[in-house]
Design a protein around this motif. Structure first.
Motif, PDB file in Angstrom:
ATOM      1  N   GLU A 121       0.813  -1.219   0.000  1.00  0.00           N
ATOM      2  CA  GLU A 121       0.000   0.000   0.000  1.00  0.00           C
ATOM      3  C   GLU A 121       0.848   1.271   0.000  1.00  0.00           C
ATOM      4  N   THR A 122       2.146   1.159   0.353  1.00  0.00           N
ATOM      5  CA  THR A 122       3.010   2.354   0.357  1.00  0.00           C
ATOM      6  C   THR A 122       3.637   2.551  -1.008  1.00  0.00           C
ATOM      7  N   VAL A 123       4.588   1.674  -1.355  1.00  0.00           N
ATOM      8  CA  VAL A 123       5.256   1.672  -2.665  1.00  0.00           C
ATOM      9  C   VAL A 123       5.542   0.202  -2.986  1.00  0.00           C
ATOM     10  N   ALA A 181      12.131  -5.722   6.996  1.00  0.00           N
ATOM     11  CA  ALA A 181      11.600  -7.089   6.925  1.00  0.00           C
ATOM     12  C   ALA A 181      10.084  -7.019   6.876  1.00  0.00           C
ATOM     13  N   HIS A 182       9.492  -7.790   5.953  1.00  0.00           N
ATOM     14  CA  HIS A 182       8.038  -7.817   5.795  1.00  0.00           C
ATOM     15  C   HIS A 182       7.507  -9.152   6.300  1.00  0.00           C
ATOM     16  N   VAL A 183       6.501  -9.088   7.164  1.00  0.00           N
ATOM     17  CA  VAL A 183       5.944 -10.316   7.747  1.00  0.00           C
ATOM     18  C   VAL A 183       4.481 -10.483   7.347  1.00  0.00           C
ATOM     19  N   GLU A 230       6.661   6.041   1.187  1.00  0.00           N
ATOM     20  CA  GLU A 230       7.170   4.924   1.968  1.00  0.00           C
ATOM     21  C   GLU A 230       6.633   4.954   3.399  1.00  0.00           C
ATOM     22  N   SER A 231       6.717   3.789   4.061  1.00  0.00           N
ATOM     23  CA  SER A 231       6.164   3.643   5.410  1.00  0.00           C
ATOM     24  C   SER A 231       6.836   4.573   6.420  1.00  0.00           C
ATOM     25  N   THR A 232       6.109   4.886   7.459  1.00  0.00           N
ATOM     26  CA  THR A 232       6.665   5.566   8.630  1.00  0.00           C
ATOM     27  C   THR A 232       7.628   4.587   9.305  1.00  0.00           C
ATOM     28  N   PRO A 260      20.340   4.822   8.395  1.00  0.00           N
ATOM     29  CA  PRO A 260      21.388   5.046   7.405  1.00  0.00           C
ATOM     30  C   PRO A 260      20.861   5.515   6.057  1.00  0.00           C
ATOM     31  N   GLY A 261      19.635   5.069   5.716  1.00  0.00           N
ATOM     32  CA  GLY A 261      19.074   5.461   4.431  1.00  0.00           C
ATOM     33  C   GLY A 261      18.868   6.960   4.321  1.00  0.00           C
ATOM     34  N   MET A 262      18.833   7.657   5.451  1.00  0.00           N
ATOM     35  CA  MET A 262      18.544   9.086   5.433  1.00  0.00           C
ATOM     36  C   MET A 262      19.702   9.904   4.902  1.00  0.00           C
TER      37      MET A 262
HETATM   38  O1  TXA Z   1       7.054   1.502   2.600  1.00  0.00           O
HETATM   39  C1  TXA Z   1       8.172   1.023   2.744  1.00  0.00           C
HETATM   40  O2  TXA Z   1       8.793   1.076   3.810  1.00  0.00           O
HETATM   41  C2  TXA Z   1       8.786   0.318   1.533  1.00  0.00           C
HETATM   42  C3  TXA Z   1       7.954  -0.914   1.243  1.00  0.00           C
HETATM   43  C4  TXA Z   1       8.525  -1.769   0.157  1.00  0.00           C
HETATM   44  O3  TXA Z   1       7.783  -1.657   2.422  1.00  0.00           O
HETATM   45  N1  TXA Z   1      10.156  -0.004   1.754  1.00  0.00           N
HETATM   46  C5  TXA Z   1      11.135   0.926   1.783  1.00  0.00           C
HETATM   47  O4  TXA Z   1      12.405   0.404   1.961  1.00  0.00           O
HETATM   48  O5  TXA Z   1      10.938   2.106   1.626  1.00  0.00           O
HETATM   49  P1  TXA Z   1      13.740   1.235   1.722  1.00  0.00           P
HETATM   50  O6  TXA Z   1      14.839   0.239   1.844  1.00  0.00           O
HETATM   51  O7  TXA Z   1      13.652   1.967   0.450  1.00  0.00           O
HETATM   52  O8  TXA Z   1      13.815   2.205   2.942  1.00  0.00           O
HETATM   53  C6  TXA Z   1      14.020   1.704   4.238  1.00  0.00           C
HETATM   54  C7  TXA Z   1      14.336   2.807   5.194  1.00  0.00           C
HETATM   55  C8  TXA Z   1      15.742   3.337   4.983  1.00  0.00           C
HETATM   56  O9  TXA Z   1      15.741   4.734   5.186  1.00  0.00           O
HETATM   57  C9  TXA Z   1      16.516   2.609   6.061  1.00  0.00           C
HETATM   58  O10 TXA Z   1      17.668   3.283   6.455  1.00  0.00           O
HETATM   59  C10 TXA Z   1      15.479   2.513   7.186  1.00  0.00           C
HETATM   60  O11 TXA Z   1      14.271   2.296   6.530  1.00  0.00           O
HETATM   61  N2  TXA Z   1      15.766   1.370   8.067  1.00  0.00           N
HETATM   62  C11 TXA Z   1      15.636   0.061   7.782  1.00  0.00           C
HETATM   63  N3  TXA Z   1      16.049  -0.700   8.815  1.00  0.00           N
HETATM   64  C12 TXA Z   1      16.460   0.142   9.782  1.00  0.00           C
HETATM   65  C13 TXA Z   1      17.024  -0.018  11.092  1.00  0.00           C
HETATM   66  N4  TXA Z   1      17.256  -1.213  11.590  1.00  0.00           N
HETATM   67  N5  TXA Z   1      17.321   1.083  11.792  1.00  0.00           N
HETATM   68  C14 TXA Z   1      17.086   2.311  11.282  1.00  0.00           C
HETATM   69  N6  TXA Z   1      16.583   2.532  10.052  1.00  0.00           N
HETATM   70  C15 TXA Z   1      16.264   1.471   9.310  1.00  0.00           C
END
Ligand code: TXA
Ligand code: MG
Length: 315
Positions: free
Chosen positions: A27-29, A59-61, A173-175, A218-220
């Motif tokens: 529902e997000t992306v 991780a998706h459950v 993307e999700s919160t 880290p993604g930020m």
């Molecule tokens: O809506 C969403 O979240 C989508 C759908 C596919 O579920 N996924 C998504 O994943 O946007 P991605 O990889 O594009 O972004 C994940 C974000 C990144 O900013 C990452 O740094 C953060 O979530 N993230 C993931 N695991 C983390 C953790 N253990 N600690 C802190 N930040 C985390």
């Protein structure tokens, strides 16, 4: 590699169980999924997306019971958020179990977990029987895909399968909320707003902004969510000095004499969030030089929308 396009979650699940990657709707992306316990499959995500290896996956459950396969413990704030917002557009960050390969979380001792609400995502997760690591299904640096056609444009020939669905409902993307500390901290805003979270756990806060300390998420630190075109945020379209190669997206209509090569007038903030990324991609396909984006109130989903606009506008 030939990429299979299908609407069958069962056919898609076969790819996952054979160690291949599947893009699927949420529902997000759209996400790009791999079996989270299969290290070789996880490494394929970095190659397919051209993604840096220091960015952890979510991780998706299929159900809340699977969380205990991934998290060492469920903290009290996470428990409340899970009860209220799962399934939905919320990711909770928890202490990671050592059984989860460290490539999944870029070496972090924590893991982000989300249970999507989308029926096709649910069907895929059930058919797989394992949690899926899934970042957004775009090439690194491009806006997240909100349609299967967006995924196809980026990843055709690079992944095993695209599970087709409709355009993502939320579009952002999700919160992401870190539930490992004394107070929950929002690392990334999304459709579940700060106000929504505070109703459940009043001590919830926004994390410090990018640049102030080392990023917790880290993604930020990467340039994210951005089109190739320049993004300019405006309070009202009326003030725009139109150029030849410009586009506009917002809620308020421009004046009749203002010409744009692409324009999209959205009904409300929700509709704007839903349409934004696909609009960015359309503008890039048309080699538009500048996209004017109207600012919105940073409340509710508006906060997430402004966050993405500001990131997209920061070169
Ligand atoms: O809506 C969403 O979240 C989508 C759908 C596919 O579920 N996924 C998504 O994943 O946007 P991605 O990889 O594009 O972004 C994940 C974000 C990144 O900013 C990452 O740094 C953060 O979530 N993230 C993931 N695991 C983390 C953790 N253990 N600690 C802190 N930040 C985390
Ligand atoms: Mg992403």
């Amino acid at each position: 590699m030939r990429t299979l396009l299908t609407t069958s979650p069962q056919r898609a699940a076969k790819f996952i169980l054979e160690g291949e990657l599947v893009a699927f709707p949420t529902e997000t992306v759209y996400g790009l999924g791999a079996n989270i316990f299969d290290e070789r499959a996880l490494r394929k995500i970095f190659i397919a997306k051209k993604r840096p290896a220091d960015n952890p996956f979510i991780a998706h459950v299929a159900n809340p019971a699977e969380i205990s396969l991934l998290a060492e413990r469920i903290t009290p704030s996470a428990k409340k958020f899970i009860e209220h917002f799962f399934p939905g557009p919320l990711t909770v960050v928890l202490p990671k179990r050592t059984a989860v390969p460290s490539v999944a979380t870029a070496g972090l001792s924590t893991i982000g977990i989300r249970m999507p609400h989308h029926p096709v995502a649910q069907a895929l997760l059930k058919a797989c029987g394992v949690p899926l690591a899934a970042p957004s299904a775009n090439l690194s640096g491009k806006p997240s895909p909100t349609t299967w056609q967006n995924v196809f444009a980026d990843l055709d020939g690079r992944i095993g399968c695209i599970l087709k669905g409709k355009q993502a409902r939320v579009g952002l993307e999700s919160t992401v909320v870190d539930c490992t500390g004394r107070f929950p901290r929002v690392l990334r805003s999304g459709a579940v707003s700060l106000e929504d979270l505070q109703k459940i756990v009043p001590s919830t806060r926004m994390a410090a902004r990018l640049g102030s300390t080392s990023p917790k998420s880290p993604g930020m630190k990467y340039r994210h969510y951005s089109p190739s075109a320049r993004v300019a945020i405006v309070s009202t379209p009326k003030k725009i000095q139109t150029e030849r190669n410009a586009a506009y997206i917002g809620i308020e209509s421009p004046r009749r004499d203002q010409e744009f090569r692409q324009r999209l007038i959205c009904e409300d903030t929700r509709g704007y969030a839903h349409a934004l990324y696909a609009f960015f991609r359309r503008c890039d396909d048309e080699h538009i030089a500048v996209i004017y984006c109207q600012a919105v109130e940073p409340r509710g989903i508006g906060r997430a929308l402004m966050d993405r606009l500001i990131r997209a506008g920061t070169q």
